[in-house]
Design an enzyme around this catalytic site. Structure first.
Site, PDB file in Angstrom:
ATOM      1  N   HIS A 161       0.831  -1.215   0.000  1.00 29.96           N
ATOM      2  CA  HIS A 161       0.000   0.000   0.000  1.00 29.96           C
ATOM      3  C   HIS A 161       0.866   1.265   0.000  1.00 29.96           C
ATOM      4  CE1 HIS A 161      -3.264  -2.745   1.353  1.00 29.96           C
ATOM      5  NE2 HIS A 161      -2.302  -3.241   2.109  1.00 29.96           N
ATOM      6  N   SER A 282      14.824  21.944 -15.948  1.00 30.62           N
ATOM      7  CA  SER A 282      13.665  22.800 -16.162  1.00 30.62           C
ATOM      8  C   SER A 282      14.147  24.125 -16.732  1.00 30.62           C
ATOM      9  CB  SER A 282      12.955  23.036 -14.826  1.00 30.62           C
ATOM     10  OG  SER A 282      12.170  24.212 -14.901  1.00 30.62           O
ATOM     11  N   LYS A 288      15.994  21.959 -10.719  1.00 34.46           N
ATOM     12  CA  LYS A 288      15.297  20.740 -11.108  1.00 34.46           C
ATOM     13  C   LYS A 288      16.139  19.758 -11.902  1.00 34.46           C
ATOM     14  CE  LYS A 288      11.011  20.422 -11.329  1.00 34.46           C
ATOM     15  NZ  LYS A 288      10.051  19.619 -10.587  1.00 34.46           N
ATOM     16  N   GLU A 295       9.307   8.863 -16.769  1.00 33.47           N
ATOM     17  CA  GLU A 295       7.900   9.240 -16.977  1.00 33.47           C
ATOM     18  C   GLU A 295       7.403   8.818 -18.356  1.00 33.47           C
ATOM     19  OE1 GLU A 295       7.142  13.303 -14.730  1.00 33.47           O
ATOM     20  OE2 GLU A 295       9.098  13.268 -15.692  1.00 33.47           O
TER      21      GLU A 295
END
Ligand code: ARG
Length: 463
Positions: A161, A282, A288, A295
């Site tokens: 979980h 970024s 970043k 992704e």
């Protein structure tokens, strides 16, 4: 009004050529040109067989062979002029062959149809993708084995979980993916073995009256045997569906792992550092470093599973044998294959390059009462409590620690005894994460010794 531009291949029956829109919806050359090499290989095998069976002369077969090689070199050299009016790769190649060698080109299509031709070309193309997937999966598995071997005894939290459950080892977590990708590999191999039958010679749907030798063409094209039913041979696309479904399951595995990498590389987790080579920055936030490759891998399942569903829908209501619907098989498979191979390669690169942050993993492993099960097991083993009672006692100690704002090993013996008088100082031995993972020696368990056994088993399997 008679349109003199009616089709060269079937113009005999037609007075007029197609409407421009008909041509646009009908043509597949914009995409099936990817099967040019397969088409030419199939034609060469067919021509050689026709000559061997005296269906065409040796000199015609030789002219066809030479001519096809010229066509292939034009295609490979980028000088071939594809024509939409000629609809697909099969007719583009044949028409060009006619321009180059003249009359003998017209004999190539004896005892053959575009229906068995396209099935053959597409099978050859998909077969290559099974092989490419195998190569990609093997490379990824090897990269994972490298990680697992290096970190066979590095502790980290295991989750259920996404809540801390029990400590596991980094190696064990990596090996979980080795098992998944190993099954993907075996799915690809199974499907490849099943699909390797030659449709060539099934002709339009019923076979042919010419004395062809289907064994010969099957062998020339690397198939194990000719397919045994001509209706099935020209209308079956389940080999492509098997590829797409194996690809979908593999993409799902890639997606799960990618999701973990996204979470693990975040500032909140810091379990792994992804290399600069597989990250992006970024344009506005200088700090970043984004896990874009992970992704995108996570997202690829969308188009790959989409292709699987799309082709299933194309095929589901088609009566035997060939229908033009089946021309819609290719783009989906091409796109899915391209993206699966890219995702496998990107994942392999990320896994090879990434470094696990051993300290963060260890710190996280010890938090969240991760050894509560070890405590309960100790109560069973040493004090003879029934597991349900041990669970209850341990639960009360977790509640106590939570109230004190500490972890289980930080409780005093007195506090332990308040939950059960029989507890002794020995209990602290099992509350450490190292002891916890070392104790999980059951087959397939997370103990480093077990992990190392699995690593060497897999090394034996994949080399
Ligand atoms: N371009 C067609 C396809 O991709 C080739 C087969 C055409 N056969 C036919 N009977 N019209 O499926």
């Amino acid at each position: 009004m008679t349109d003199t531009t009616s089709n060269k291949m079937w113009g005999g029956r037609f007075a007029a050529g197609p409407d421009a829109i008909m041509e646009a919806i009908n043509a597949s050359i914009s995409f099936d040109q990817r099967m040019a090499a397969q088409d030419i290989a199939g034609s060469r095998a067919h021509a050689a067989m026709l000559a061997a069976r005296n269906i065409i002369s040796n000199s015609d077969a030789e002219a066809i062979r030479e001519g096809l090689l010229t066509v292939l070199s034009e295609i490979e050299g980028g000088t071939f002029n594809y024509s939409t009016a000629l609809e697909d790769i099969h007719m583009n190649v044949e028409a060009r062959l006619k321009e180059i060698i003249g009359e003998p080109a017209g004999r190539l299509h004896t005892g053959r149809s575009r229906n068995d031709q396209v099935a053959t070309d597409f099978k050859l193309w998909v077969r290559d993708q099974f092989d490419a997937a195998e190569t990609g999966l093997l490379a990824l598995i090897k990269a994972l084995l490298g990680q697992a071997e290096a970190g066979a005894d590095w502790v980290m939290p295991g989750f259920t979980h996404l809540q801390t459950a029990q400590p596991v080892t980094w190696g064990h977590h990596m090996m979980a993916y080795v098992e998944m990708f190993g099954r993907d590999l075996s799915r690809m191999r199974d499907a490849r073995a099943r699909m390797n039958e030659s449709p060539l010679g099934a002709a339009a749907l019923a076979g042919t009256s010419f004395p062809i030798d289907r064994e010969m063409t099957a062998q020339a094209l690397g198939f194990d045997r000719p397919s045994a039913n001509s209706l099935d041979a020209v209308s079956d696309r389940d080999f492509a569906l098997e590829f797409l479904s194996a690809a979908s399951i593999c993409a799902m595995h890639l997606s799960r792992f990618a999701e973990e990498l996204v979470i693990w590389s975040s500032a909140q987790f810091r379990f792994v550092t992804l290399s600069d080579r597989f990250s992006t920055g970024s344009s506005i936030m200088p700090q970043k470093k984004n896990p874009d490759a992970a992704e995108l891998i996570r997202a690829k399942i969308g188009r790959i599973m989409g292709a699987n569903v799309a082709l299933m829908m194309v095929m589901k209501g088609l009566p035997l044998a060939y229908s033009k619907d089946m021309q819609e098989d290719k783009e989906q498979v091409f796109d899915a294959a391209d993206n699966l191979m890219l995702a496998l390669a990107a994942m392999e690169g990320m896994v090879r390059d990434m470094s696990a942050n051993r300290d963060s993993l260890a710190a996280a492993a010890g938090s969240g009462f991760s050894t509560a099960t070890d405590l309960a097991d100790w109560l069973v083993r040493v004090l003879g409590l029934p597991f349900r009672d041990a669970h209850h006692v341990t639960g009360s100690l977790v509640a106590l620690a939570e109230k004190q704002g500490c972890d289980l090993p930080d409780l005093t013996l007195e506090q332990m005894k308040s939950a059960h008088g029989g507890i002794t100082a020995d209990v602290f031995d099992v509350l450490g994460v190292e002891n916890s993972v070392n104790s999980r020696m059951s087959y397939g368990g997370t103990a480093p010794e077990q992990v190392r056994k699995q690593v060497s088993r897999w090394k034996g399997l994949v080399g």
